[in-house]
Design a protein around this motif. Structure first.
Motif, short mmCIF file in Angstrom:
data_model
loop_
_atom_site.label_atom_id
_atom_site.label_comp_id
_atom_site.label_asym_id
_atom_site.label_seq_id
_atom_site.Cartn_x
_atom_site.Cartn_y
_atom_site.Cartn_z
N GLY A 1 -10.59 -10.68 18.95
CA GLY A 1 -10.44 -12.06 18.53
C GLY A 1 -10.96 -13.09 19.51
N VAL A 2 -11.67 -12.65 20.54
CA VAL A 2 -12.21 -13.59 21.52
C VAL A 2 -13.29 -14.44 20.86
CG1 VAL A 2 -13.45 -13.82 23.71
CG2 VAL A 2 -11.70 -12.04 23.44
N ARG A 3 -13.18 -15.75 21.04
CA ARG A 3 -14.15 -16.68 20.46
C ARG A 3 -15.23 -17.00 21.48
NH1 ARG A 3 -11.87 -19.94 16.46
NH2 ARG A 3 -13.89 -20.99 16.38
N ALA B 1 -1.85 -11.10 25.23
CA ALA B 1 -1.75 -10.81 23.79
C ALA B 1 -0.42 -11.26 23.20
CB ALA B 1 -1.95 -9.31 23.56
N ASP B 2 0.66 -11.20 23.97
CA ASP B 2 1.98 -11.58 23.45
C ASP B 2 2.44 -12.94 23.95
OD1 ASP B 2 2.33 -10.91 26.10
OD2 ASP B 2 4.17 -9.75 25.78
N LYS B 3 1.51 -13.75 24.47
CA LYS B 3 1.88 -15.05 25.05
C LYS B 3 1.22 -16.17 24.24
CE LYS B 3 2.30 -12.88 29.57
NZ LYS B 3 2.22 -11.52 29.00
N ASN B 4 2.00 -17.19 23.94
CA ASN B 4 1.49 -18.26 23.09
C ASN B 4 0.81 -19.34 23.93
OD1 ASN B 4 1.10 -19.03 20.42
ND2 ASN B 4 2.64 -20.64 20.58
N VAL B 5 -0.35 -18.97 24.46
CA VAL B 5 -1.17 -19.87 25.27
C VAL B 5 -2.63 -19.59 24.96
CG1 VAL B 5 -1.17 -18.25 27.22
CG2 VAL B 5 -1.67 -20.66 27.63
N THR B 6 -3.43 -20.63 24.84
CA THR B 6 -4.87 -20.45 24.69
C THR B 6 -5.48 -20.27 26.07
OG1 THR B 6 -5.02 -21.75 22.66
CG2 THR B 6 -7.03 -21.55 23.97
N VAL B 7 -6.29 -19.24 26.24
CA VAL B 7 -6.95 -18.98 27.52
C VAL B 7 -8.42 -19.34 27.38
CG1 VAL B 7 -7.51 -17.25 29.27
CG2 VAL B 7 -5.32 -17.13 28.04
N VAL B 8 -8.88 -20.27 28.19
CA VAL B 8 -10.25 -20.79 28.12
C VAL B 8 -10.99 -20.42 29.40
CG1 VAL B 8 -11.69 -22.86 27.92
CG2 VAL B 8 -9.53 -22.70 26.64
N VAL B 9 -12.13 -19.75 29.25
CA VAL B 9 -12.95 -19.36 30.39
C VAL B 9 -14.33 -20.03 30.24
CG1 VAL B 9 -13.97 -17.46 31.71
CG2 VAL B 9 -11.73 -17.16 30.60
N PRO B 10 -14.56 -21.15 30.92
CA PRO B 10 -15.90 -21.77 30.89
C PRO B 10 -16.90 -20.87 31.62
CG PRO B 10 -14.21 -23.30 31.67
CD PRO B 10 -13.62 -21.94 31.72
N MET B 11 -18.05 -20.70 31.04
CA MET B 11 -19.09 -19.89 31.65
C MET B 11 -20.11 -20.80 32.33
SD MET B 11 -18.10 -16.83 30.91
CE MET B 11 -19.56 -15.81 31.20
N GLY B 12 -20.73 -20.27 33.37
CA GLY B 12 -21.70 -21.06 34.14
C GLY B 12 -21.08 -21.60 35.41
N GLY B 13 -21.87 -22.42 36.09
CA GLY B 13 -21.39 -23.02 37.33
C GLY B 13 -21.77 -22.26 38.57
N THR B 14 -22.82 -21.44 38.49
CA THR B 14 -23.25 -20.67 39.64
C THR B 14 -23.38 -21.55 40.89
OG1 THR B 14 -24.46 -19.13 38.22
CG2 THR B 14 -25.09 -19.20 40.55
N ALA B 15 -22.64 -21.20 41.93
CA ALA B 15 -22.72 -21.85 43.24
C ALA B 15 -22.53 -23.36 43.18
CB ALA B 15 -24.07 -21.53 43.90
N SER B 16 -21.83 -23.85 42.17
CA SER B 16 -21.73 -25.30 41.93
C SER B 16 -20.48 -25.93 42.51
CB SER B 16 -21.72 -25.56 40.42
OG SER B 16 -20.50 -25.10 39.85
N LEU C 1 -9.70 -17.09 24.34
CA LEU C 1 -8.73 -16.18 23.74
C LEU C 1 -7.66 -17.05 23.09
CD1 LEU C 1 -7.69 -13.25 23.38
CD2 LEU C 1 -6.41 -13.57 25.50
N PRO C 2 -7.66 -17.16 21.75
CA PRO C 2 -6.69 -18.04 21.09
C PRO C 2 -5.25 -17.58 21.32
CG PRO C 2 -8.50 -17.47 19.60
CD PRO C 2 -8.62 -16.57 20.80
N ALA C 3 -4.34 -18.53 21.20
CA ALA C 3 -2.92 -18.24 21.38
C ALA C 3 -2.42 -17.27 20.31
CB ALA C 3 -2.12 -19.53 21.33
N ARG C 4 -1.32 -16.62 20.61
CA ARG C 4 -0.74 -15.65 19.70
C ARG C 4 -0.42 -16.28 18.35
NH1 ARG C 4 4.39 -14.87 21.91
NH2 ARG C 4 5.01 -16.52 20.49
N ASP C 5 0.12 -17.49 18.38
CA ASP C 5 0.47 -18.22 17.15
C ASP C 5 -0.28 -19.55 17.15
OD1 ASP C 5 1.54 -19.36 14.92
OD2 ASP C 5 3.54 -19.68 15.76
N PRO C 6 -1.53 -19.55 16.72
CA PRO C 6 -2.34 -20.77 16.81
C PRO C 6 -1.85 -21.89 15.91
CG PRO C 6 -3.49 -19.06 15.58
CD PRO C 6 -2.28 -18.41 16.14
#
Length: 353
Positions: A66-68, A124-139, A86-91
């Motif tokens: 389910g990773v977006r 997986a069992d936690k109602n929190v959205t996890v956001v991982v921004p990609m990029g930012g090399t050496a920034s 990674l969307p929250a368990r109960d969006p």
């Protein structure tokens, strides 16, 4: 620990062990005993939103578990940015958001939180959205004072603090309560972003980061990290004497962390439980083991010094913080995964208040 491949440190481009160790040793030697004594809290450099500062989702797909995978058009960055969520368990119910920043390679080449840790299973069992921004090399995830010939246009602070939070909240049902954590290079950045944006993050986790950028060792460490990505740190905060180095120093500006739930960790650099020939990410490869014990140990020794100094600084200011300082461990993903696990209960309490 799940059976995921774990890289030697934060995924920066590989060099020979000897050249990397030499560079960090130079930084260590420059900074021995050279701690900045803050005379006054410097005014932070923060992003100033404008009418044109906005972000929109222009592409989206769903991967395993389910990773977006999002493509976000950022006015600040003048580019389309990759974001993994990674969307929250109960969006359907409003919920908080945890932002996880990658290290100096920006999460590419299998060096992101999704690639190197068990966050899919852990949350997986936690109602929190996890956001991982990609990029930012050496920034350093900062707003650079000018464009860099190699790294280009860098307005990460504006993107991460002004553009992304409202977009993620509206897209994934966030309730406006945020936490932020990062490793290595980003262990510095998360403290800077929290200081420069009071109230945006209820909790911050800095894992193996150096909180000092203005003293000789801290500046040398920043310059080494930026140079390893091909950039010039003069384009980040100016020449060595530029006051912006102090303005962006989390140690000097630690007073601005008051009221934020803080979890800060660093090991000693001594080989630990994961630094064995059969350890995660080593898997029988003697070269990986030598690299981790060589490069990973020296880098962690450097950031440990910064972390201990920050503990003293926060104590003197009577600012509460949780410090996790294990007696062994290198600059590598298994220890950062452990720190995330250890810090989550504290984050959850802050996000629920």
């Amino acid at each position: 620990m799940t059976d995921r491949r774990v890289s030697t440190h934060d995924g920066v481009r590989r060099r020979t062990v000897s050249s990397l160790v030499s560079g960090v040793v130079v930084a260590l030697l420059v900074g021995l005993g050279a701690t900045v004594v803050p005379s006054a809290t410097a005014a932070p450099t923060s992003a100033t939103p404008s009418a044109t500062t906005s972000a929109t989702v222009v592409g989206s797909s769903t991967g395993p578990h389910g990773v977006r995978y999002l493509r976000v058009r950022s006015a600040a960055m003048r580019a389309d940015m990759q974001v993994r969520v990674l969307p929250a368990r109960d969006p359907a119910a409003p919920h908080p958001t945890l932002y996880l920043l990658n290290g100096a390679q920006g999460g590419f080449n299998d060096s992101s939180w999704f690639d190197q840790t068990d966050i899919v299973d852990f949350f997986a069992d936690k109602n929190v959205t996890v956001v991982v921004p990609m990029g930012g090399t050496a920034s350093y995830f900062a707003d650079w004072i000018r464009d860099d010939p190699v790294l280009g246009h860098q307005k990460w602070a504006t993107y991460l603090t002004r553009e992304l939070p409202p977009l993620m909240d509206s897209t994934f049902g966030g309730n406006g309560r945020n936490a932020l954590a990062g490793i290595s290079m980003a262990g510095t950045s998360v403290l800077q972003l929290a200081e420069q944006n009071p109230g945006l993050y209820r909790a911050v986790g800095a894992y193996s980061g150096c909180a000092m950028t203005a003293d000789p060792m801290g500046q040398a460490y920043v310059r080494l990290t930026v140079a390893r990505g091909g950039g010039n740190a003069d384009n980040l905060w100016g020449v060595a004497s530029d006051p912006r180095w102090r303005e962006n120093d989390p140690y000097i500006n630690a007073e601005r962390l008051r009221g934020t739930s803080l979890f800060i960790s660093a090991s000693t650099g001594q080989p630990g439980q994961y630094d064995t020939i059969s350890g995660p990410g080593i898997d029988g490869n003697i070269g990986e083991l030598v690299s981790r014990i060589g490069v990973g140990a020296v880098i962690e020794t450097a950031v440990r010094r910064c972390t201990v100094a920050l503990r003293s600084r926060l104590t003197s200011l009577d600012i509460p913080a949780t410090f996790r300082l294990p007696p062994a461990g290198t600059h590598s993903w298994p220890y950062w995964q452990d720190s995330l696990h250890a810090s989550w209960p504290q984050f959850a309490r802050a996000l629920d208040d």
